[in-house]
Design an enzyme around this catalytic site. Structure first.
Site, PDB file in Angstrom:
ATOM      1  N   GLY C  53       0.814  -1.199   0.000  1.00 54.92           N
ATOM      2  CA  GLY C  53       0.000   0.000   0.000  1.00 54.92           C
ATOM      3  C   GLY C  53       0.849   1.251   0.000  1.00 54.92           C
ATOM      4  O   GLY C  53       2.026   1.207   0.357  1.00 54.92           O
ATOM      5  N   SER C  54       0.274   2.364  -0.376  1.00 57.29           N
ATOM      6  CA  SER C  54       0.997   3.635  -0.355  1.00 57.29           C
ATOM      7  C   SER C  54       0.845   4.292   1.017  1.00 57.29           C
ATOM      8  O   SER C  54       0.046   3.873   1.839  1.00 57.29           O
ATOM      9  CB  SER C  54       0.482   4.546  -1.454  1.00 57.29           C
ATOM     10  OG  SER C  54       0.806   3.999  -2.717  1.00 57.29           O
ATOM     11  N   GLY C  55       1.636   5.325   1.224  1.00 55.85           N
ATOM     12  CA  GLY C  55       1.575   6.037   2.507  1.00 55.85           C
ATOM     13  C   GLY C  55       2.668   5.618   3.458  1.00 55.85           C
ATOM     14  O   GLY C  55       2.693   6.044   4.614  1.00 55.85           O
ATOM     15  N   HIS C  56       3.580   4.772   2.993  1.00 56.06           N
ATOM     16  CA  HIS C  56       4.672   4.286   3.843  1.00 56.06           C
ATOM     17  C   HIS C  56       6.029   4.758   3.339  1.00 56.06           C
ATOM     18  O   HIS C  56       7.054   4.159   3.658  1.00 56.06           O
ATOM     19  CB  HIS C  56       4.665   2.755   3.905  1.00 56.06           C
ATOM     20  CG  HIS C  56       3.368   2.175   4.360  1.00 56.06           C
ATOM     21  ND1 HIS C  56       2.899   2.369   5.632  1.00 56.06           N
ATOM     22  CD2 HIS C  56       2.437   1.424   3.725  1.00 56.06           C
ATOM     23  CE1 HIS C  56       1.732   1.742   5.767  1.00 56.06           C
ATOM     24  NE2 HIS C  56       1.432   1.164   4.621  1.00 56.06           N
ATOM     25  N   ASP C 109      -2.387  -8.359   0.806  1.00 59.40           N
ATOM     26  CA  ASP C 109      -1.192  -8.694   0.027  1.00 59.40           C
ATOM     27  C   ASP C 109      -1.091 -10.197  -0.188  1.00 59.40           C
ATOM     28  O   ASP C 109      -0.738 -10.657  -1.270  1.00 59.40           O
ATOM     29  CB  ASP C 109       0.059  -8.156   0.732  1.00 59.40           C
ATOM     30  CG  ASP C 109       0.058  -6.632   0.803  1.00 59.40           C
ATOM     31  OD1 ASP C 109       0.000  -6.002  -0.265  1.00 59.40           O
ATOM     32  OD2 ASP C 109       0.093  -6.084   1.912  1.00 59.40           O
ATOM     33  N   HIS C 218      -0.522   0.555  10.149  1.00 56.72           N
ATOM     34  CA  HIS C 218      -1.806   1.137   9.771  1.00 56.72           C
ATOM     35  C   HIS C 218      -2.585   1.457  11.026  1.00 56.72           C
ATOM     36  O   HIS C 218      -3.804   1.572  11.002  1.00 56.72           O
ATOM     37  CB  HIS C 218      -2.595   0.173   8.894  1.00 56.72           C
ATOM     38  CG  HIS C 218      -1.772  -0.412   7.806  1.00 56.72           C
ATOM     39  ND1 HIS C 218      -1.075  -1.577   7.970  1.00 56.72           N
ATOM     40  CD2 HIS C 218      -1.501   0.038   6.567  1.00 56.72           C
ATOM     41  CE1 HIS C 218      -0.414  -1.831   6.851  1.00 56.72           C
ATOM     42  NE2 HIS C 218      -0.651  -0.869   5.996  1.00 56.72           N
TER      43      HIS C 218
END
Ligand SMILES: Nc1ncnc2c1ncn2[C@@H]1O[C@H](COP(=O)(O)OP(=O)(O)O)[C@@H](O)[C@H]1O
Ligand SMILES: Nc1ncnc2c1ncn2[C@@H]1O[C@H](COP(=O)(O)OP(=O)(O)O)[C@@H](O)[C@H]1O
Ligand SMILES: [Mg+2]
Ligand SMILES: [Mg+2]
Ligand SMILES: [Mg+2]
Ligand SMILES: [Mg+2]
Lengths: 331, 212, 331, 212
Positions: C53-56, C109, C218
């Site tokens: 996922g993005s945001g990491h 995932d 998260h």
């Protein structure tokens, strides 16, 4: 205040201990606990130093390293290092060829550097200075000498460090660094304030839903407080401040540096950069190289700065030179 | 008329330290209004470092000023290190050879402090800095020395001049330091450095009076 | 929500555009807009891919580059990439020698990778997987297969990428990456929550004055919510979770990675690292190399993670190999 | 008894889309309690993408399910892409050759959806996932088909079974997905996937009833 620290009064010393251990391949301690030096400085070169308050990581110690600064004076959070620290940095960096002190235009730094230069002279060390004043929002163009130095300092160190590494003499290093900063313009937008650990509450305010255009790295008030805008509009606002001031024109080749102020997620910096790039491309300005990331921060402020530097052949060669520091690694 | 022995000056220095320590929070508040709020902290750190290191040692007035100035200068960065470092070391330079310190001698010391300060800052009276406190204090003390006034009277006049100088900063627009960024918005509150300078000069005067 | 963005629904696409432009020396686009590949992948090597996922940031695209991942699948914020993206990443990275997919243990995932592996097989591409599960706080030791992957993934990519670059075959690359993650343990402490741009408010809470030990990337709940502690005590708490679990013992040589969660000022990470280092030194554990910085973040969360990996000769050689990506540049 | 024409199924799909769109915020809230709050957003994105691309096209029921499933699967990551992608494409696979779709046919389609889902997830009834909604709905519909029940009655029974399945997740402890990290703390609230699955099945049933 949700922070990771022990006694806020010694946070800078503790930070330095961790920093020196983590990066023992690049930097090392000196006799003055507030001066960090690069490891394995090549012999016979002009020394390059800087210094500034803490809380701006990677600035300033993060730019101590290969082909960058040879020694860095470290101040308290948001406060200039002592004159003694600037002096000791100069002494550590001097190899008889003189020292270029490349720092930012803040009153404390000006005073401390001025004294350090005087003291260095007495000690037989020649120190010449370049003071960065890239922040367009901090004074009108006809008072450029009053403008603050912000993220443009990174490019000044990159250029000055590379020039010294290539064997430039003191005047050449000073001239290159001066040209770098003269060719550079920046502006910041602040979205949230920051809190000094020892103070415990923010000492300025940015209301939710608003943003401060032209804010400084210590929360110095900017040009305008307005409603929070889309990335597209923010980019336009920043470009409209920075581009006409120099002015950057169609056909110019530039370096673009977009830095976060600390707490803005890096993904947002890329969104902003994408918008900036579109605007520059529209104007016919060609980006030779872009730096996007947290290059010059203000503790946990949210927001970003835009810096543009016009290149000529010399600056391009110096910008493209590899470098190895904590804050800037370039192959 | 009257003098005090340079060698007896330790209590004066400790009184100056106490003046800053007692006003740490207040100075922070004043600086917070148009600066970054750290003035109390900066000053307290330097003055308390001096106290820690010297409270159990013997030292005279000029010597103490020199040590305090050196600590500010080499261990306190920001603007306060060089500003008060230069003032205090300037005073010490001018006073180190005195055995007895009279009104004119003290005036000469303060005058040299102001001169050293102006070596590194451009601020003049009216620019909303500590120069607005220090400069009239020097003038008044010099005049008193020339007129051969009584020491206590001279010191009271100096205190009044410092306080008036501090208060005068309220209606000024800052030209130097952080608050200068605010332009017109800096009007209406005291300058932090002018405030701390008044505290220091007042404590010094009070300390000297106890020696007379 | 003080964020730099346009339409939150397209923030990932806009971020990728900026990312690809800013790092055009290291990465390039592919036909699938959600797959980024490394530039100039050396010929004939095993492919190494990841995705998440993005945001990491820098994870995951930030680890696409030389001697690291060859291709990366990009998901929405905090959400797994599509099976299609994993599949396309594998196809891009495959040179007939097979592909190692090194990813983190999250249910999305897992499902998407499982389907991609199946689809890749149909398309004639051999994909083998290593799933990172270094987060000690996410399940008891006897249920290690349930543990999440966190910042230890960075070390897994470093090792797997280096092994492939050195010419290891698919099984050797998989074995090295698996050993890396088996030798690695992590724990995080969260100090503030984060807000998904499209949601607009934090979807979990960390009260001021408290901290969440064992929090996930998260905001997955941790082991314990307790009063905010000094850096010294936080370090002890983290070391006490991580060290006995492996267990790391006197005489072991390790890599230590301290990553910020996004909004914690980097200077504080050095304060924390200094405390961690003291504790490890007391235990006789020798730090071969330390990484301190924002290596695996969670948008604008405050807090930090500690990751420790035990080295053997092979892992040491692979960790020490140079690398060049946005997130990890090593000379 | 009764059937509807596979070719007439477009309104059913659009109703399913609307069900998700109308409940975007609600699903986010449910997921926010023990998950990460993005379930409404994830579902809405996929279903709305489908609407954008297909609202002006002609398509039948199985075809629509296949297109929606493919979009989820190739354009929506997370867990929802593979989970609902597999369910919907599984349903489509089983139904693509039907001209008329009766209760037993619909049951067969749903059953294949569940089977495909279980290819990639291990969750069983009782594990607090959408399986708790889908599985009893399949069972009830199958039984109704075998018993030759009236279509409307069968659909009402399926809706009730789905709702009951969804509600049953409230007292469960999550075994899979994000909320499983919470262990006992996950008890007491609905599962987000079970909730969205109920919304989808209900909208589908209501849509079919309008075609009968
Ligand atoms: N350039 C300057 N010239 C004269 N005085 C200055 C200057 N800069 C700062 N000052 C004095 O210092 C005071 C602020 O001190 P302090 O708050 O400790 O430092 P900083 O402004 O670096 O936070 C101001 O109120 C002013 O009196
Ligand atoms: N491994 C799994 N097996 C079965 N169902 C799952 C699994 N993981 C998630 N789910 C379902 O997905 C729902 C959550 O979906 P969503 O919030 O969109 O994805 P995410 O959990 O990735 O944020 C859960 O409520 C559950 O019903
Ligand atoms: Mg300050
Ligand atoms: Mg101040
Ligand atoms: Mg999610
Ligand atoms: Mg969710």
């Amino acid at each position: 205040m949700q922070r990771i620290m022990n006694d806020p009064d010694i946070i800078v010393d503790e930070m330095l201990k961790g920093f020196l251990k983590a990066h023992s391949d690049i930097v090392e301690a000196t006799e003055n606990p507030r001066v960090v030096k690069a490891k394995d400085i090549p012999e016979g070169k002009v020394g390059v130093i800087t210094g500034g308050g803490s809380g701006h990581k990677p600035a300033f110690v993060g730019y101590c390293g290969k082909n960058l600064c040879d020694a860095v004076a470290v101040g308290e959070i948001c406060s200039s290092p002592t004159a003694q620290a600037f002096l000791d940095a100069a002494k550590v960096a001097d190899q008889g060829k003189g020292v270029a002190c490349l720092y930012g235009n803040y009153s404390g730094d000006n005073m401390n550097v001025k004294m350090a230069v005087k003291m260095a002279k007495k000690a037989g060390v020649t120190v010449k200075t370049v003071v960065a004043n890239d922040d367009v929002a901090s004074a009108p163009k006809d008072q450029r000498e009053k403008r603050r130095g912000v993220a443009g300092e990174v490019l000044m160190w990159k250029v000055g460090g590379a020039k010294a590494a290539k064997g430039g003499d003191l005047d050449e290093v000073i001239a290159a660094a001066q040209k770098a900063i003269d060719n550079t313009r920046s502006v910041g937008i602040g979205l949230t304030p920051c809190t000094l650990p020892a103070v415990g509450h923010p000492n300025f305010e940015i209301k939710d839903g608003t943003m401060e255009v032209g804010i400084g790295h210590h929360g110095e008030p900017g040009i305008e407080v307005c409603e929070l805008e889309s990335a597209e509009k923010m980019a336009k606002r920043m470009v409209d401040v920075v581009v006409p001031d120099y002015p950057f024109e169609s056909g110019d080749e530039v370096v673009v540096l977009v830095s976060g102020l600390g707490a803005t997620p890096v993904m947002e910096l890329y969104v902003l950069y994408d918008e900036i790039d579109k605007l520059l491309a529209e104007k016919g300005i060609k980006t030779h190289k872009a730096y996007v990331g947290n290059y010059f921060t203000s503790l946990e402020m949210m927001g970003a700065t835009l810096t543009i530097m016009k290149l000529d052949d010399e600056l391009k060669e110096l910008i493209d030179m590899p470098a190895n520091s904590m804050g800037l690694k370039q192959f | 008329m009257g003098t005090f022995k340079n060698a007896d000056g330790k209590p004066v220095l400790l009184k100056m330290v106490k003046g800053i320590q007692d006003n740490k929070a207040y100075l922070g508040e004043v600086d917070g209004l148009i600066g970054d709020g750290d003035h109390g902290m900066n000053m307290n750190k330097g003055f308390s470092l001096f106290e820690d290191r010297f409270k159990d040692k013997e030292f005279g007035f000029a010597e103490g000023l020199n040590e305090l100035g050196t600590i500010l200068f080499s261990e306190i960065g920001g603007s306060m290190g060089p500003i008060y470092g230069n003032i205090l070391m300037g005073m010490a330079d001018a006073g180190e050879d005195f055995d007895e310190i009279g009104v004119a001698d003290l005036a000469a010391m303060l005058e040299n402090g102001l001169k050293e300060l102006q070596d590194i800052v451009e601020a003049q009276v009216g620019d909303k800095t500590l120069v607005d406190t220090l400069s009239p204090a020097v003038d008044v003390l010099k005049a008193a020395g020339e007129a051969g006034k009584d020491y206590k009277e001279a010191l009271e006049e100096m205190k009044a001049a410092a306080a008036q100088g501090r208060d005068s900063t309220k209606d000024m627009v800052a030209k130097f330091g952080r608050s200068s960024r605010l332009g017109e918005r800096s009007r209406g509150v005291l300058d932090a450095g002018a405030t701390s300078c008044c505290i220091i000069l007042t404590a010094m005067a009070d300390g000297i009076m106890e020696l007379l």
